[in-house]
Design an enzyme around this catalytic site. Structure first.
Site, short mmCIF file in Angstrom:
data_model
loop_
_atom_site.label_atom_id
_atom_site.label_comp_id
_atom_site.label_asym_id
_atom_site.label_seq_id
_atom_site.Cartn_x
_atom_site.Cartn_y
_atom_site.Cartn_z
N GLU A 63 -61.40 -28.51 20.11
CA GLU A 63 -61.11 -27.36 19.47
C GLU A 63 -60.33 -27.10 18.31
OE1 GLU A 63 -58.87 -26.58 23.48
OE2 GLU A 63 -56.96 -26.34 22.25
N HIS A 102 -58.73 -21.12 24.37
CA HIS A 102 -57.33 -21.70 24.84
C HIS A 102 -56.11 -20.86 24.80
CE1 HIS A 102 -54.56 -25.55 24.44
NE2 HIS A 102 -54.07 -24.69 25.32
N ARG A 140 -56.72 -29.84 29.57
CA ARG A 140 -56.93 -30.10 27.94
C ARG A 140 -58.47 -30.54 27.82
NH1 ARG A 140 -52.99 -27.98 26.67
NH2 ARG A 140 -51.02 -28.69 25.87
P1 NAP Z 1 -47.08 -31.22 35.68
O1 NAP Z 1 -46.06 -30.12 36.57
O2 NAP Z 1 -46.37 -32.54 35.25
O3 NAP Z 1 -48.29 -31.26 36.52
C1 NAP Z 1 -49.24 -32.20 36.20
C2 NAP Z 1 -50.07 -32.90 37.46
O4 NAP Z 1 -50.96 -33.73 36.95
C3 NAP Z 1 -49.11 -33.77 38.33
O5 NAP Z 1 -49.19 -33.13 39.48
C4 NAP Z 1 -49.52 -35.24 38.12
O6 NAP Z 1 -49.41 -35.91 39.44
C5 NAP Z 1 -50.82 -35.08 37.64
N1 NAP Z 1 -51.50 -36.08 37.03
C6 NAP Z 1 -51.15 -36.53 35.70
N2 NAP Z 1 -51.80 -37.49 35.33
C7 NAP Z 1 -53.06 -37.69 36.27
C8 NAP Z 1 -54.19 -38.70 36.26
N3 NAP Z 1 -54.15 -39.59 35.43
N4 NAP Z 1 -54.86 -38.20 37.30
C9 NAP Z 1 -54.64 -37.43 38.22
N5 NAP Z 1 -53.77 -36.57 38.37
C10 NAP Z 1 -52.55 -36.80 37.21
O7 NAP Z 1 -47.48 -30.05 34.38
P2 NAP Z 1 -47.96 -28.63 34.47
O8 NAP Z 1 -46.59 -27.87 33.96
O9 NAP Z 1 -48.42 -28.24 35.73
O10 NAP Z 1 -49.04 -28.61 33.38
C11 NAP Z 1 -50.19 -29.19 33.41
C12 NAP Z 1 -50.93 -29.37 32.15
O11 NAP Z 1 -51.41 -28.07 31.89
C13 NAP Z 1 -50.17 -29.42 30.71
O12 NAP Z 1 -49.87 -30.74 30.57
C14 NAP Z 1 -51.10 -28.93 29.69
O13 NAP Z 1 -51.86 -29.94 29.10
C15 NAP Z 1 -51.95 -28.07 30.55
N6 NAP Z 1 -51.59 -26.64 29.94
C16 NAP Z 1 -52.74 -25.69 29.71
C17 NAP Z 1 -52.44 -24.49 29.16
C18 NAP Z 1 -53.56 -23.57 28.58
O14 NAP Z 1 -53.17 -22.87 27.71
N7 NAP Z 1 -54.75 -23.91 28.90
C19 NAP Z 1 -51.26 -23.98 29.47
C20 NAP Z 1 -50.19 -24.80 29.93
C21 NAP Z 1 -50.42 -25.75 30.27
P3 NAP Z 1 -49.16 -37.38 39.44
O15 NAP Z 1 -48.19 -37.78 38.71
O16 NAP Z 1 -49.02 -37.69 40.86
O17 NAP Z 1 -50.36 -38.10 39.20
#
Ligand code: NAP
Length: 332
Positions: free
Chosen positions: A273, A291, A244
């Site tokens: 954005e 995005h 994000r």
């Molecule tokens: P996920 O499986 O929940 O993974 C998120 C990771 O971030 C976890 O490993 C978590 O580990 C870590 N995290 C959370 N808070 C943190 C912090 N304060 N500092 C460091 N690490 C932290 O989620 P996902 O499915 O991989 O998706 C991740 C994100 O990608 C989504 O939430 C979304 O915002 C973004 N995304 C973007 C697009 C795009 O179009 N660009 C598409 C899909 C998703 P810990 O809990 O151990 O910290």
């Protein structure tokens, strides 16, 4: 033969959803769109007391319409029980406020993981090998006069992943296939993961050349990538943000890029954005995407289907399929 009478339940739509998703919802529910109501407030006042179900999406999916689901908005719907969101990220919804009101929020994990990881890798290759710039070079007719300049390389690089969740792990797999060394930072170290773990983000940035951001957008991650992290990444460093826009301090990034304190960046997301800072647009070596992490027909259909399946499962008293961590099921 007596016809069984079935009362169709209503789903309120604060923002427009992709037509296919609306069609699927409409097969099962009556839809109440709010975004095109001549008098939105009057409509809400009339229907809100009966509404249990709501479906929404990020602005990038809702054709740019921004309508965050805030605590105040939820309070307009006293019987609201579930909000289905299209997107794994749900920073458009105050999930803490939903939990406090006993409202379940669902998202769309897993179905978009590979697509988003592919986009992250495309962004990385584009930034490292300057592929969009090379394409422009051909179109502008510059090739016959002079070969395109040599670029930096993925060879002999270490990729640091900030947030080794579903998408972070899929990016790591792709990195390994490209011969990159992998390391990661998140709030906690994961069992059964062999990649080196850094509990301090700056230490990870110092240890790697490519920093890929894959955390959620949340109050805890605002400006996580700040000036000192960028300085630790260093003058050969490359920042890729697929998470994000809020996770990166954009002003600090612009300064680091213009002062060559990092080499380049590939960005799919931006703090405000679809507005993109003019300073970034003016930097020809930086790669900017609108995005599009999950933006394919296949994946967006799968995301929409999962949101619809969540609402149907809930309406049939089977419980939500993919509730977010803040609003566990059964209700905690
Ligand atoms: P996920 O499986 O929940 O993974 C998120 C990771 O971030 C976890 O490993 C978590 O580990 C870590 N995290 C959370 N808070 C943190 C912090 N304060 N500092 C460091 N690490 C932290 O989620 P996902 O499915 O991989 O998706 C991740 C994100 O990608 C989504 O939430 C979304 O915002 C973004 N995304 C973007 C697009 C795009 O179009 N660009 C598409 C899909 C998703 P810990 O809990 O151990 O910290």
């Amino acid at each position: 033969m007596a016809q069984e009478s079935v009362t169709r339940e209503s789903v309120v739509l604060p923002v427009p959803l992709p037509p296919l998703v609306q069609d699927k919802l409409a097969q099962r529910f009556d839809l109440i769109p709010l975004w095109n109501a001549p008098d939105r407030e009057a409509l809400i006042a009339r229907i809100a007391p009966q509404i249990r179900l709501m479906a929404t999406a990020l602005p990038v999916i809702a054709d740019g319409v921004k309508h965050p689901i805030t605590a105040d908005f939820m309070d307009r719907f006293p019987k609201l029980e579930i909000i289905g969101n299209i997107g794994v990220g749900y920073d458009n919804i105050d999930a803490g406020a939903a939990h406090a009101r006993g409202i379940i929020v669902t998202n769309t994990p897993d179905v978009l993981t590979d697509e988003t990881a592919d986009t992250a890798f495309g962004l990385l290759l584009s930034a490292v090998r300057q592929l969009p710039q090379a394409d422009r070079y051909v179109r502008e007719g510059k090739w016959p006069a002079k070969a395109f300049p040599l670029t930096t390389s993925l060879r002999n690089r270490t990729m640091g992943i900030v947030g080794l969740g579903r998408i972070g792990k899929a990016i790591a797999q792709r990195g390994q296939a490209f011969g990159l060394k992998i390391a990661y930072h998140s709030r906690s170290q994961q069992q059964n993961i062999a990649y080196p773990y850094y509990d301090k983000l700056e230490d990870l940035a110092r240890a790697c050349d490519i920093l890929v951001v894959a955390t959620p957008g949340s109050a805890q991650t605002v400006n996580l990538i700040n000036a000192s992290v960028l300085d630790a990444l260093g003058p050969d460093g490359i920042l890729i943000n697929i998470a994000r826009g809020t996770v990166v301090d954009e002003a600090a990034l612009i300064t680091a890029l213009s002062e060559k304190r990092i080499l380049t960046a590939g960005l799919d997301v931006f703090a405000k954005e679809p507005e993109v800072p003019a300073e970034l647009i003016a930097m020809p070596h930086v790669v900017l995407l609108p995005h599009v992490g999950s933006a394919t027909h296949w994946t967006r259909d799968a995301m929409g289907q999962l949101m619809v399946d969540n609402l149907i499962a809930y309406a049939q008293a089977r419980g939500p399929l993919t509730p977010v961590a803040e609003t566990p099921w059964p209700r905690g």
